[in-house]
Design a protein around this motif. Structure first.
Motif, PDB file in Angstrom:
ATOM      1  N   LEU A 193      89.249  52.215  88.522  1.00 46.69           N
ATOM      2  CA  LEU A 193      89.027  51.343  87.367  1.00 46.69           C
ATOM      3  C   LEU A 193      87.619  50.756  87.378  1.00 46.69           C
ATOM      4  CD1 LEU A 193      92.482  49.512  87.203  1.00 46.69           C
ATOM      5  CD2 LEU A 193      91.561  51.139  85.539  1.00 46.69           C
ATOM      6  N   TYR A 194      87.140  50.337  88.555  1.00 45.63           N
ATOM      7  CA  TYR A 194      85.768  49.829  88.649  1.00 45.63           C
ATOM      8  C   TYR A 194      84.761  50.927  88.299  1.00 45.63           C
ATOM      9  CZ  TYR A 194      86.385  45.131  90.554  1.00 45.63           C
ATOM     10  OH  TYR A 194      86.679  43.796  90.703  1.00 45.63           O
ATOM     11  N   PHE A 195      85.020  52.117  88.799  1.00 45.40           N
ATOM     12  CA  PHE A 195      84.126  53.244  88.517  1.00 45.40           C
ATOM     13  C   PHE A 195      84.077  53.532  87.024  1.00 45.40           C
ATOM     14  CE2 PHE A 195      83.360  57.793  87.899  1.00 45.40           C
ATOM     15  CZ  PHE A 195      82.158  57.944  88.563  1.00 45.40           C
ATOM     16  N   SER A 196      85.237  53.478  86.373  1.00 46.29           N
ATOM     17  CA  SER A 196      85.292  53.759  84.937  1.00 46.29           C
ATOM     18  C   SER A 196      84.553  52.699  84.126  1.00 46.29           C
ATOM     19  CB  SER A 196      86.745  53.860  84.474  1.00 46.29           C
ATOM     20  OG  SER A 196      87.397  52.609  84.587  1.00 46.29           O
ATOM     21  N   MET A 197      84.423  51.494  84.664  1.00 53.04           N
ATOM     22  CA  MET A 197      83.678  50.449  83.972  1.00 53.04           C
ATOM     23  C   MET A 197      82.184  50.517  84.267  1.00 53.04           C
ATOM     24  SD  MET A 197      86.115  47.023  84.176  1.00 53.04           S
ATOM     25  CE  MET A 197      86.550  47.158  85.911  1.00 53.04           C
ATOM     26  N   CYS A 198      81.830  50.849  85.492  1.00 54.33           N
ATOM     27  CA  CYS A 198      80.424  50.788  85.922  1.00 54.33           C
ATOM     28  C   CYS A 198      79.635  52.062  85.643  1.00 54.33           C
ATOM     29  CB  CYS A 198      80.363  50.465  87.422  1.00 54.33           C
ATOM     30  SG  CYS A 198      80.987  48.832  87.856  1.00 54.33           S
ATOM     31  N   TYR A 199      80.276  53.218  85.794  1.00 53.58           N
ATOM     32  CA  TYR A 199      79.549  54.480  85.665  1.00 53.58           C
ATOM     33  C   TYR A 199      78.930  54.663  84.276  1.00 53.58           C
ATOM     34  CZ  TYR A 199      78.390  59.410  86.047  1.00 53.58           C
ATOM     35  OH  TYR A 199      77.711  60.601  86.059  1.00 53.58           O
ATOM     36  N   PRO A 200      79.676  54.404  83.181  1.00 57.72           N
ATOM     37  CA  PRO A 200      79.038  54.541  81.860  1.00 57.72           C
ATOM     38  C   PRO A 200      77.818  53.639  81.690  1.00 57.72           C
ATOM     39  CG  PRO A 200      81.423  54.415  81.637  1.00 57.72           C
ATOM     40  CD  PRO A 200      81.114  54.080  83.060  1.00 57.72           C
ATOM     41  N   LEU A 201      77.870  52.431  82.250  1.00 61.24           N
ATOM     42  CA  LEU A 201      76.715  51.537  82.163  1.00 61.24           C
ATOM     43  C   LEU A 201      75.527  52.095  82.937  1.00 61.24           C
ATOM     44  CD1 LEU A 201      78.384  48.019  82.552  1.00 61.24           C
ATOM     45  CD2 LEU A 201      77.319  48.972  80.502  1.00 61.24           C
ATOM     46  N   SER A 202      75.797  52.690  84.098  1.00 57.35           N
ATOM     47  CA  SER A 202      74.716  53.288  84.889  1.00 57.35           C
ATOM     48  C   SER A 202      74.057  54.434  84.130  1.00 57.35           C
ATOM     49  CB  SER A 202      75.265  53.784  86.231  1.00 57.35           C
ATOM     50  OG  SER A 202      75.795  52.729  86.988  1.00 57.35           O
ATOM     51  N   ILE A 203      74.870  55.282  83.518  1.00 56.85           N
ATOM     52  CA  ILE A 203      74.344  56.403  82.744  1.00 56.85           C
ATOM     53  C   ILE A 203      73.530  55.893  81.555  1.00 56.85           C
ATOM     54  CG2 ILE A 203      74.964  58.364  81.291  1.00 56.85           C
ATOM     55  CD1 ILE A 203      75.327  58.869  84.255  1.00 56.85           C
ATOM     56  N   PHE A 204      74.077  54.886  80.871  1.00 54.02           N
ATOM     57  CA  PHE A 204      73.386  54.316  79.708  1.00 54.02           C
ATOM     58  C   PHE A 204      72.053  53.702  80.110  1.00 54.02           C
ATOM     59  CE2 PHE A 204      73.279  50.798  76.374  1.00 54.02           C
ATOM     60  CZ  PHE A 204      72.749  51.642  75.402  1.00 54.02           C
ATOM     61  N   SER A 205      72.040  53.014  81.267  1.00 55.28           N
ATOM     62  CA  SER A 205      70.811  52.394  81.750  1.00 55.28           C
ATOM     63  C   SER A 205      69.748  53.444  82.046  1.00 55.28           C
ATOM     64  CB  SER A 205      71.108  51.573  83.006  1.00 55.28           C
ATOM     65  OG  SER A 205      69.919  51.054  83.555  1.00 55.28           O
ATOM     66  N   ARG A 206      70.155  54.542  82.695  1.00 60.48           N
ATOM     67  CA  ARG A 206      69.188  55.609  83.008  1.00 60.48           C
ATOM     68  C   ARG A 206      68.640  56.259  81.740  1.00 60.48           C
ATOM     69  NH1 ARG A 206      72.609  56.593  87.635  1.00 60.48           N
ATOM     70  NH2 ARG A 206      73.832  58.169  86.538  1.00 60.48           N
ATOM     71  N   LYS A 207      69.498  56.412  80.733  1.00 64.63           N
ATOM     72  CA  LYS A 207      69.033  56.991  79.472  1.00 64.63           C
ATOM     73  C   LYS A 207      68.028  56.060  78.786  1.00 64.63           C
ATOM     74  CE  LYS A 207      73.016  59.904  78.361  1.00 64.63           C
ATOM     75  NZ  LYS A 207      74.123  60.177  77.392  1.00 64.63           N
ATOM     76  N   LEU A 208      68.312  54.759  78.836  1.00 67.73           N
ATOM     77  CA  LEU A 208      67.381  53.797  78.244  1.00 67.73           C
ATOM     78  C   LEU A 208      66.044  53.800  78.978  1.00 67.73           C
ATOM     79  CD1 LEU A 208      69.701  50.723  77.556  1.00 67.73           C
ATOM     80  CD2 LEU A 208      68.679  52.237  75.870  1.00 67.73           C
ATOM     81  N   GLU A 209      66.096  53.897  80.304  1.00 64.56           N
ATOM     82  CA  GLU A 209      64.861  53.929  81.090  1.00 64.56           C
ATOM     83  C   GLU A 209      64.058  55.192  80.775  1.00 64.56           C
ATOM     84  OE1 GLU A 209      66.072  53.591  85.114  1.00 64.56           O
ATOM     85  OE2 GLU A 209      66.426  51.429  85.005  1.00 64.56           O
ATOM     86  N   ALA A 210      64.757  56.319  80.649  1.00 64.05           N
ATOM     87  CA  ALA A 210      64.077  57.569  80.339  1.00 64.05           C
ATOM     88  C   ALA A 210      63.444  57.508  78.942  1.00 64.05           C
ATOM     89  CB  ALA A 210      65.056  58.730  80.410  1.00 64.05           C
ATOM     90  N   ARG A 211      64.183  56.952  77.992  1.00 60.69           N
ATOM     91  CA  ARG A 211      63.664  56.820  76.641  1.00 60.69           C
ATOM     92  C   ARG A 211      62.464  55.878  76.587  1.00 60.69           C
ATOM     93  NH1 ARG A 211      68.120  55.199  72.432  1.00 60.69           N
ATOM     94  NH2 ARG A 211      69.006  57.076  73.418  1.00 60.69           N
ATOM     95  N   SER A 212      62.564  54.787  77.355  1.00 58.86           N
ATOM     96  CA  SER A 212      61.463  53.829  77.407  1.00 58.86           C
ATOM     97  C   SER A 212      60.233  54.470  78.027  1.00 58.86           C
ATOM     98  CB  SER A 212      61.888  52.595  78.207  1.00 58.86           C
ATOM     99  OG  SER A 212      60.827  51.686  78.339  1.00 58.86           O
ATOM    100  N   GLY A 213      60.440  55.288  79.081  1.00 62.55           N
ATOM    101  CA  GLY A 213      59.330  55.976  79.716  1.00 62.55           C
ATOM    102  C   GLY A 213      58.650  56.967  78.782  1.00 62.55           C
ATOM    103  N   GLU A 214      59.459  57.656  77.971  1.00 61.03           N
ATOM    104  CA  GLU A 214      58.892  58.605  77.037  1.00 61.03           C
ATOM    105  C   GLU A 214      58.043  57.920  75.985  1.00 61.03           C
ATOM    106  OE1 GLU A 214      62.213  60.660  75.435  1.00 61.03           O
ATOM    107  OE2 GLU A 214      62.622  61.819  77.252  1.00 61.03           O
ATOM    108  N   LYS A 215      58.532  56.729  75.516  1.00 59.76           N
ATOM    109  CA  LYS A 215      57.761  55.995  74.511  1.00 59.76           C
ATOM    110  C   LYS A 215      56.466  55.459  75.097  1.00 59.76           C
ATOM    111  CE  LYS A 215      61.666  54.559  71.625  1.00 59.76           C
ATOM    112  NZ  LYS A 215      62.441  53.410  71.085  1.00 59.76           N
ATOM    113  N   SER A 216      56.526  55.020  76.360  1.00 61.25           N
ATOM    114  CA  SER A 216      55.318  54.496  77.010  1.00 61.25           C
ATOM    115  C   SER A 216      54.302  55.598  77.192  1.00 61.25           C
ATOM    116  CB  SER A 216      55.679  53.864  78.369  1.00 61.25           C
ATOM    117  OG  SER A 216      56.556  52.781  78.188  1.00 61.25           O
ATOM    118  N   TYR A 217      54.805  56.808  77.567  1.00 62.51           N
ATOM    119  CA  TYR A 217      53.917  57.938  77.778  1.00 62.51           C
ATOM    120  C   TYR A 217      53.270  58.385  76.485  1.00 62.51           C
ATOM    121  CZ  TYR A 217      52.262  62.502  79.296  1.00 62.51           C
ATOM    122  OH  TYR A 217      51.494  63.592  79.577  1.00 62.51           O
ATOM    123  N   ALA A 218      54.089  58.289  75.388  1.00 60.62           N
ATOM    124  CA  ALA A 218      53.573  58.704  74.100  1.00 60.62           C
ATOM    125  C   ALA A 218      52.518  57.714  73.598  1.00 60.62           C
ATOM    126  CB  ALA A 218      54.709  58.793  73.088  1.00 60.62           C
TER     127      ALA A 218
END
Length: 218
Positions: A193-218
């Motif tokens: 249950l903890y994994f099901s709550m935390c894992y989606p947030l971890s994935i979402f955070s990494r996607k946001l970081e990747a998107r932010s990095g792409e915008k900074s690079y651009a």
């Protein structure tokens, strides 16, 4: 153990998981409000205010959340202030969140390019207008990925609320285990249950970081 009992236990754990989410939300909102104040105080023009806030951050970051909860739940009644488990857990976690997010958001605010600060100043905007109209909107974009990632820590730290009697997921699991005596199965289910709550947030955070990095690079 009949099937109806099994379903009842599962529903009880699900209710505990909902309380975990609720407590995490309270901590994020309450701690977020305090964190914004902390972040703004850390960049204040007043030296004494910056130093006081820095001391607050060091004090809270150097104190375990469990100790904060003990101080709230067991310490305050000794001076005549009785608090409920929910209030003790909510305040303790909010204070904890404020110190960590406050410092993180301070870094986000100061990472806004200096040219943006200077441009806002050239427009003859007041300090409040510069912060609300120019700096903070950009800082929010910078701070969002680490904030989402930190939510995982908030969710996991809610498990400490069980020590003051608050029935979140871990405490619900303890109660169920004391009834059916199947610790491996119960705590494995809690971990899932903890994994099901935390894992989606971890994935979402990494996607946001990747998107932010792409915008900074651009």
């Amino acid at each position: 153990m009949g099937q109806s009992f099994a379903v009842g236990y599962l529903l009880f754990l699900a209710k505990g998981a909902l309380w975990t989410i609720g407590l995490s939300t309270i901590a994020l909102i309450g701690g977020g409000v305090l964190a914004l104040i902390v972040a703004l105080c850390r960049i204040s023009a007043l030296r004494w205010l910056r130093l006081t806030t820095a001391l607050y951050i060091q004090l809270i970051q150097g104190t375990p959340v469990l100790v904060l909860m003990f101080l709230m739940y067991f310490g305050l009644p000794s001076i005549g202030l009785s608090v409920s488990p929910l209030l003790a857990a909510s305040v303790s976690l909010s204070v904890y969140v404020s110190a960590y997010l406050g410092e993180s958001w301070r870094g986000a605010i100061q990472s806004v390019p200096k040219a943006q600060w200077e441009a806002a100043e050239c427009l003859a905007l007041s300090r409040w207008q510069r912060m609300t109209k120019v700096v903070l909107p950009q800082a929010v974009r910078i701070a969002t990925p680490p904030t989402v990632g930190f939510m995982v820590q908030i969710i996991k730290n809610t498990s400490l609320a069980s020590v003051v009697g608050f029935v979140e997921l871990v405490r619900a699991g303890q109660i169920v285990n004391n009834t059916i005596f199947q610790p491996f199965f119960i705590y494995l289910l809690i971990a899932i249950l903890y994994f099901s709550m935390c894992y989606p947030l971890s994935i979402f955070s990494r996607k946001l970081e990747a998107r932010s990095g792409e915008k900074s690079y651009a």
